[in-house]
Design an enzyme around this catalytic site. Structure first.
Site, short mmCIF file in Angstrom:
data_model
loop_
_atom_site.label_atom_id
_atom_site.label_comp_id
_atom_site.label_asym_id
_atom_site.label_seq_id
_atom_site.Cartn_x
_atom_site.Cartn_y
_atom_site.Cartn_z
N CYS A 1 -0.77 -2.08 15.75
CA CYS A 1 -0.58 -1.83 14.31
C CYS A 1 -1.12 -2.96 13.45
CB CYS A 1 0.90 -1.62 14.02
SG CYS A 1 1.24 -1.29 12.29
N HIS B 1 5.72 6.17 21.44
CA HIS B 1 4.43 5.63 21.93
C HIS B 1 4.39 5.29 23.42
CE1 HIS B 1 3.80 5.67 17.72
NE2 HIS B 1 4.21 4.45 17.45
N CYS C 1 -1.76 2.20 8.36
CA CYS C 1 -0.96 1.25 7.59
C CYS C 1 -1.52 -0.15 7.69
CB CYS C 1 0.49 1.20 8.03
SG CYS C 1 0.95 2.28 9.32
N ASN D 1 -5.79 5.52 14.93
CA ASN D 1 -6.72 5.14 13.88
C ASN D 1 -7.22 3.74 14.21
OD1 ASN D 1 -7.97 5.04 11.33
ND2 ASN D 1 -6.24 6.09 10.39
N CYS E 1 5.41 -7.12 8.17
CA CYS E 1 6.35 -6.50 9.10
C CYS E 1 6.54 -7.44 10.29
CB CYS E 1 5.79 -5.16 9.58
SG CYS E 1 6.89 -4.29 10.74
N GLU F 1 0.81 -1.21 0.00
CA GLU F 1 0.00 0.00 0.00
C GLU F 1 0.84 1.26 0.00
OE1 GLU F 1 -2.67 0.08 3.37
OE2 GLU F 1 -2.74 -2.10 3.31
N CYS G 1 4.22 -4.60 16.65
CA CYS G 1 3.61 -3.58 17.53
C CYS G 1 2.13 -3.92 17.71
CB CYS G 1 3.77 -2.19 16.92
SG CYS G 1 5.50 -1.71 16.70
N SER H 1 11.09 6.71 9.19
CA SER H 1 10.56 6.45 10.53
C SER H 1 10.92 5.04 10.98
CB SER H 1 9.03 6.60 10.48
OG SER H 1 8.46 6.26 11.72
N1 SAH Z 1 8.01 0.70 11.20
C1 SAH Z 1 8.18 2.11 11.14
C2 SAH Z 1 7.34 2.81 10.07
C3 SAH Z 1 5.96 2.32 9.82
S1 SAH Z 1 4.71 2.69 11.02
C4 SAH Z 1 7.93 2.71 12.49
O1 SAH Z 1 7.61 2.00 13.41
O2 SAH Z 1 8.12 3.91 12.64
C5 SAH Z 1 4.41 4.41 10.83
C6 SAH Z 1 3.75 5.03 12.04
O3 SAH Z 1 2.35 4.75 12.09
C7 SAH Z 1 4.34 4.53 13.32
O4 SAH Z 1 4.56 5.58 14.22
C8 SAH Z 1 3.25 3.60 13.80
O5 SAH Z 1 3.38 3.37 15.15
C9 SAH Z 1 2.00 4.34 13.39
N2 SAH Z 1 0.77 3.56 13.39
C10 SAH Z 1 0.62 2.24 13.20
N3 SAH Z 1 -0.68 1.88 13.30
C11 SAH Z 1 -1.38 3.01 13.55
C12 SAH Z 1 -2.76 3.28 13.76
N4 SAH Z 1 -3.68 2.33 13.70
N5 SAH Z 1 -3.12 4.56 14.00
C13 SAH Z 1 -2.20 5.55 14.02
N6 SAH Z 1 -0.88 5.34 13.83
C14 SAH Z 1 -0.47 4.08 13.60
#
Ligand code: SAH
Length: 339
Positions: free
Chosen positions: A115, A212, A329, A286, A108, A88, A112, A187
């Site tokens: 996520c 976070h 994402c 989100n 990935c 995506e 997390c 990031s």
């Molecule tokens: N792996 C990298 C980049 C991808 S995630 C990282 O961890 O930075 C990009 C950002 O989106 C990260 O800060 C992640 O924690 C956040 N993210 C993931 N899921 C999310 C969600 N449902 N709502 C808001 N932010 C989210």
């Protein structure tokens, strides 16, 4: 080999190896990234035999768009790769320009908890060309230029370090797409050895850290990577980054209802970041149907913001994009699969 995997320096090596002049690389680069031709025949200032050589040695292809959704000021794309995997990318229309969020891996492995992307384990790294082509395909589809690039889509960029750096080199090069370093943000969830490598490599692009949480216990429970690379060590290496590069770091902090959004959390965060050249981007969560975390309410978000502000931490609240198009994402891929 895909031609979009090659940086200008790598193309120079290719031409030198063929007994050709280095500047041929610049010519090819300009055809690919300025004039955007999609066949070697169209590179009309190259000799016939060179075009034949390029055709033998490289492929030049595009990414297949399999789904596209748009909302007020967000476009979301689902691409299919040559091996059938799907990735995506999201474009957000900010007042300062068009920002593109690219994926760096299929799936990935960081796991997390909050996520969606991590629900699909890493299948493989994206090749440099597959990142470059996300940008080219979208610019072509929208008929306009991307002004800002964030590596915040599916995947952990620093778990695919070499391809990611090569990708940055290509889009940043003045003879090609020429996106300025200051307009590119990578990031990471905090892979310390790669952050150290990044400091050494001296890239001028922005660094964002997905934080976070403000203590190890909480961060361990949200982000498994913290069990390997502890918060205190992370902060230490980031201080080193700031010292060496003289650049500011962005911390991303998702606010999760009742988990990390209380006044104590904000105060602890202040203590952790005090005196660092950084800014905190508070992200309204989100929500996704597969994961139980809830978004903090507006009042809690504003209170959290106020505590940071009052304590002289630079802070912003991220604008919410694409709630109707599942822009977090991993959501588009996940929903597409279920349909
Ligand atoms: N792996 C990298 C980049 C991808 S995630 C990282 O961890 O930075 C990009 C950002 O989106 C990260 O800060 C992640 O924690 C956040 N993210 C993931 N899921 C999310 C969600 N449902 N709502 C808001 N932010 C989210």
């Amino acid at each position: 080999m895909n031609i979009y995997d090659y940086s200008i320096e790598q193309l120079e090596q290719y031409f030198l190896g063929k007994g050709e002049k280095k500047f041929k690389a610049t010519q090819v680069f300009e055809w690919l990234y300025r004039k955007r031709v999609t066949s070697f025949e169209k590179m009309t200032n190259l000799k016939k035999d060179l075009i034949t050589a390029l055709k033998n040695d490289f492929i030049i292809n595009n990414l297949k768009i399999v789904a596209k959704q748009s909302d007020l000021d967000v476009y979301k794309y689902l691409f299919e790769l040559d091996d059938g995997n799907k990735i995506e990318a999201v474009v957000m229309n900010h007042d300062y320009g068009l920002s593109l969020c690219v994926s760096t891996q299929v799936g990935c492995n960081m796991g997390c908890q909050f996520c969606e992307s991590g629900r699909l384990k890493k299948v493989r790294n994206l090749k440099t060309s597959e990142m470059v082509l996300q940008l080219l395909a979208i610019e072509q589809d929208l008929g306009c230029r991307i002004t800002h690039l964030v590596l915040m889509g599916i995947g952990e960029p620093f778990d695919n370090y070499d391809n990611v750096i090569n990708f940055i080199n290509i889009v940043n090069h003045p003879k090609g797409i020429a996106l300025g370093s200051r307009h590119i943000t990578v990031s990471t969830c905090g892979i310390i050895p790669k952050i150290k490598q990044f400091i050494k490599d001296g890239k001028q692009v922005n660094l964002a850290i997905s934080l976070h949480a403000s203590n190890d216990k909480l961060r361990n429970s949200l982000m498994p990577i913290n069990k390997v690379y502890k918060l205190t060590e992370l902060i230490e290496v980031l201080k080193e980054y700031i010292k060496v590069t003289n650049r500011r770091i962005t911390f991303e902090y998702i606010l999760l209802d009742g988990i990390n959004d209380q006044k104590e959390n904000a105060l602890e965060l202040v203590k952790l970041l005090k005196g660092m050249n950084c800014y905190v981007n508070l992200i309204p969560y989100n929500e996704t149907s597969h994961i139980n975390f809830k978004k903090s309410n507006q009042k809690t978000i504003l209170n959290f913001f106020d505590v940071l502000k009052k304590n002289n931490i630079n802070v912003t609240i991220r604008r919410e994009f694409g709630k109707n198009v599942s822009a977090a994402c991993g959501q588009l891929r996940a929903n597409h699969k279920e349909e």
